[in-house]
Design a protein around this motif. Structure first.
Motif, PDB file in Angstrom:
ATOM      1  N   ARG A   1      91.537  68.341  39.998  1.00 40.47           N
ATOM      2  CA  ARG A   1      90.838  67.576  38.983  1.00 40.47           C
ATOM      3  C   ARG A   1      89.376  67.976  39.107  1.00 40.47           C
ATOM      4  O   ARG A   1      88.790  67.911  40.187  1.00 40.47           O
ATOM      5  CB  ARG A   1      91.012  66.073  39.247  1.00 40.47           C
ATOM      6  CG  ARG A   1      90.372  65.196  38.192  1.00 40.47           C
ATOM      7  CD  ARG A   1      90.515  63.730  38.550  1.00 40.47           C
ATOM      8  NE  ARG A   1      90.181  63.433  39.934  1.00 40.47           N
ATOM      9  CZ  ARG A   1      88.936  63.404  40.428  1.00 40.47           C
ATOM     10  NH1 ARG A   1      87.912  63.655  39.663  1.00 40.47           N
ATOM     11  NH2 ARG A   1      88.724  63.119  41.690  1.00 40.47           N
TER      12      ARG A   1
ATOM     13  N   ARG B   1      78.670  58.864  37.990  1.00 40.67           N
ATOM     14  CA  ARG B   1      79.684  59.928  37.972  1.00 40.67           C
ATOM     15  C   ARG B   1      80.403  60.023  39.319  1.00 40.67           C
ATOM     16  O   ARG B   1      81.614  60.186  39.374  1.00 40.67           O
ATOM     17  CB  ARG B   1      79.052  61.266  37.624  1.00 40.67           C
ATOM     18  CG  ARG B   1      80.093  62.387  37.567  1.00 40.67           C
ATOM     19  CD  ARG B   1      79.525  63.703  37.157  1.00 40.67           C
ATOM     20  NE  ARG B   1      79.145  63.643  35.767  1.00 40.67           N
ATOM     21  CZ  ARG B   1      78.166  64.349  35.217  1.00 40.67           C
ATOM     22  NH1 ARG B   1      77.474  65.170  35.947  1.00 40.67           N
ATOM     23  NH2 ARG B   1      77.884  64.239  33.947  1.00 40.67           N
ATOM     24  N   ARG B   2      79.658  59.901  40.424  1.00 43.87           N
ATOM     25  CA  ARG B   2      80.283  59.969  41.757  1.00 43.87           C
ATOM     26  C   ARG B   2      81.246  58.815  41.976  1.00 43.87           C
ATOM     27  O   ARG B   2      82.332  58.991  42.510  1.00 43.87           O
ATOM     28  CB  ARG B   2      79.212  59.996  42.840  1.00 43.87           C
ATOM     29  CG  ARG B   2      78.575  61.357  42.995  1.00 43.87           C
ATOM     30  CD  ARG B   2      77.768  61.426  44.262  1.00 43.87           C
ATOM     31  NE  ARG B   2      76.693  60.439  44.240  1.00 43.87           N
ATOM     32  CZ  ARG B   2      75.407  60.736  44.156  1.00 43.87           C
ATOM     33  NH1 ARG B   2      75.018  61.972  44.101  1.00 43.87           N
ATOM     34  NH2 ARG B   2      74.500  59.786  44.122  1.00 43.87           N
TER      35      ARG B   2
ATOM     36  N   ARG C   1      89.989  59.821  41.780  1.00 45.31           N
ATOM     37  CA  ARG C   1      90.700  60.555  42.824  1.00 45.31           C
ATOM     38  C   ARG C   1      91.680  59.638  43.549  1.00 45.31           C
ATOM     39  O   ARG C   1      92.798  60.013  43.852  1.00 45.31           O
ATOM     40  CB  ARG C   1      89.726  61.164  43.816  1.00 45.31           C
ATOM     41  CG  ARG C   1      90.428  62.110  44.776  1.00 45.31           C
ATOM     42  CD  ARG C   1      89.539  62.837  45.757  1.00 45.31           C
ATOM     43  NE  ARG C   1      88.216  63.145  45.292  1.00 45.31           N
ATOM     44  CZ  ARG C   1      87.099  62.583  45.784  1.00 45.31           C
ATOM     45  NH1 ARG C   1      87.165  61.707  46.747  1.00 45.31           N
ATOM     46  NH2 ARG C   1      85.926  62.897  45.305  1.00 45.31           N
TER      47      ARG C   1
ATOM     48  N   LEU D   1      84.898  71.095  42.567  1.00 39.27           N
ATOM     49  CA  LEU D   1      83.645  71.275  41.848  1.00 39.27           C
ATOM     50  C   LEU D   1      83.836  72.443  40.898  1.00 39.27           C
ATOM     51  O   LEU D   1      84.275  73.514  41.305  1.00 39.27           O
ATOM     52  CB  LEU D   1      82.505  71.582  42.820  1.00 39.27           C
ATOM     53  CG  LEU D   1      81.165  71.922  42.185  1.00 39.27           C
ATOM     54  CD1 LEU D   1      80.568  70.693  41.524  1.00 39.27           C
ATOM     55  CD2 LEU D   1      80.216  72.500  43.210  1.00 39.27           C
TER      56      LEU D   1
ATOM     57  N   GLU E   1      82.783  57.094  39.604  1.00 39.04           N
ATOM     58  CA  GLU E   1      83.928  57.329  38.720  1.00 39.04           C
ATOM     59  C   GLU E   1      84.869  58.377  39.314  1.00 39.04           C
ATOM     60  O   GLU E   1      86.096  58.192  39.318  1.00 39.04           O
ATOM     61  CB  GLU E   1      83.438  57.801  37.352  1.00 39.04           C
ATOM     62  CG  GLU E   1      84.565  58.105  36.381  1.00 39.04           C
ATOM     63  CD  GLU E   1      84.047  58.643  35.058  1.00 39.04           C
ATOM     64  OE1 GLU E   1      84.900  58.999  34.231  1.00 39.04           O
ATOM     65  OE2 GLU E   1      82.814  58.710  34.856  1.00 39.04           O
ATOM     66  N   ASP E   2      84.313  59.477  39.837  1.00 33.91           N
ATOM     67  CA  ASP E   2      85.149  60.519  40.442  1.00 33.91           C
ATOM     68  C   ASP E   2      85.931  59.996  41.640  1.00 33.91           C
ATOM     69  O   ASP E   2      87.113  60.304  41.811  1.00 33.91           O
ATOM     70  CB  ASP E   2      84.299  61.710  40.872  1.00 33.91           C
ATOM     71  CG  ASP E   2      83.813  62.543  39.702  1.00 33.91           C
ATOM     72  OD1 ASP E   2      84.395  62.413  38.602  1.00 33.91           O
ATOM     73  OD2 ASP E   2      82.864  63.320  39.888  1.00 33.91           O
TER      74      ASP E   2
ATOM     75  N   THR F   1      85.357  68.092  38.887  1.00 36.34           N
ATOM     76  CA  THR F   1      84.253  67.162  39.031  1.00 36.34           C
ATOM     77  C   THR F   1      82.956  67.949  38.979  1.00 36.34           C
ATOM     78  O   THR F   1      82.957  69.170  39.169  1.00 36.34           O
ATOM     79  CB  THR F   1      84.368  66.359  40.344  1.00 36.34           C
ATOM     80  OG1 THR F   1      83.283  65.429  40.410  1.00 36.34           O
ATOM     81  CG2 THR F   1      84.314  67.253  41.573  1.00 36.34           C
TER      82      THR F   1
ATOM     83  N   SER G   1      90.110  67.034  44.214  1.00 36.35           N
ATOM     84  CA  SER G   1      89.071  67.379  43.251  1.00 36.35           C
ATOM     85  C   SER G   1      88.442  68.713  43.612  1.00 36.35           C
ATOM     86  O   SER G   1      88.416  69.116  44.769  1.00 36.35           O
ATOM     87  CB  SER G   1      87.995  66.301  43.201  1.00 36.35           C
ATOM     88  OG  SER G   1      87.348  66.225  44.454  1.00 36.35           O
TER      89      SER G   1
ATOM     90  N   TYR H   1      84.034  66.732  46.905  1.00 40.23           N
ATOM     91  CA  TYR H   1      85.097  67.548  46.326  1.00 40.23           C
ATOM     92  C   TYR H   1      85.790  68.304  47.450  1.00 40.23           C
ATOM     93  O   TYR H   1      85.236  68.502  48.526  1.00 40.23           O
ATOM     94  CB  TYR H   1      84.558  68.501  45.253  1.00 40.23           C
ATOM     95  CG  TYR H   1      83.290  69.219  45.638  1.00 40.23           C
ATOM     96  CD1 TYR H   1      83.324  70.397  46.381  1.00 40.23           C
ATOM     97  CD2 TYR H   1      82.052  68.722  45.258  1.00 40.23           C
ATOM     98  CE1 TYR H   1      82.169  71.053  46.731  1.00 40.23           C
ATOM     99  CE2 TYR H   1      80.884  69.374  45.604  1.00 40.23           C
ATOM    100  CZ  TYR H   1      80.946  70.542  46.338  1.00 40.23           C
ATOM    101  OH  TYR H   1      79.802  71.184  46.691  1.00 40.23           O
TER     102      TYR H   1
END
Length: 157
Positions: free
Chosen positions: A37, A7-8, A15, A24, A10-11, A39, A22, A44
């Protein structure tokens, strides 16, 4: 590869691709993203609190939000996500006072409240009396004057 690491990555990739900062997201997704966006993991740029239950508000201790405030990151709270506000006309007065004090406490910590202001109307004591005579409740999200709240809580007509 574990789920959090994936997930990190991908984020971080997303970004860089879209250029949007981003945030949180805690709680439910708000009706307005403020251009962030969302996350679920670091890194973030801000924190958006989408909703808070009354107990969460009274005993606020989300370490991720507190860390963001310590780091100087902006923290936003979506006002319609404050679940207790739906009970403004019926809430126990001492409990309501504690919830209002908890909201002020978050503001003092630097949490920025935001949300749609349209549709929120002020209900005065006179309007509260009219509502009581008609057997109606104030509109959702209405702001009540202290006397209007007392009247609607059974303080008489």
């Amino acid at each position: 590869m574990d789920e959090a690491l994936a997930r990190r990555v991908e984020d971080a990739v997303l970004r860089r691709l879209d250029g949007a900062p981003s945030a949180l997201l805690t709680g439910d997704a708000p009706g307005d993203s403020l251009g962030y966006r969302f996350t679920g993991a670091p890194p973030y740029d801000a924190v958006v609190i989408g909703s808070l239950e009354p107990g969460e508000l009274l005993h606020f201790s989300d370490s991720r939000v507190l860390a963001a405030l310590l780091e100087g990151k902006p923290v936003f709270l979506w006002e319609p996500g404050l679940r207790h506000r739906a009970h403004a006309a019926t809430a126990n007065r001492p409990l309501w006072a504690k919830l209002q004090a908890a909201e002020r406490g978050l503001k003092q910590l630097g949490v920025r409240f935001y949300g749609p202001s349209q549709g929120r109307r002020l209900v005065t004591a006179e309007q509260a009396r009219d509502l009581l005579r008609q057997g109606r409740r104030p509109p959702e999200g209405a702001v009540l004057t202290p006397l209007a709240r007392e009247l609607l809580n059974g303080g008489g007509i």
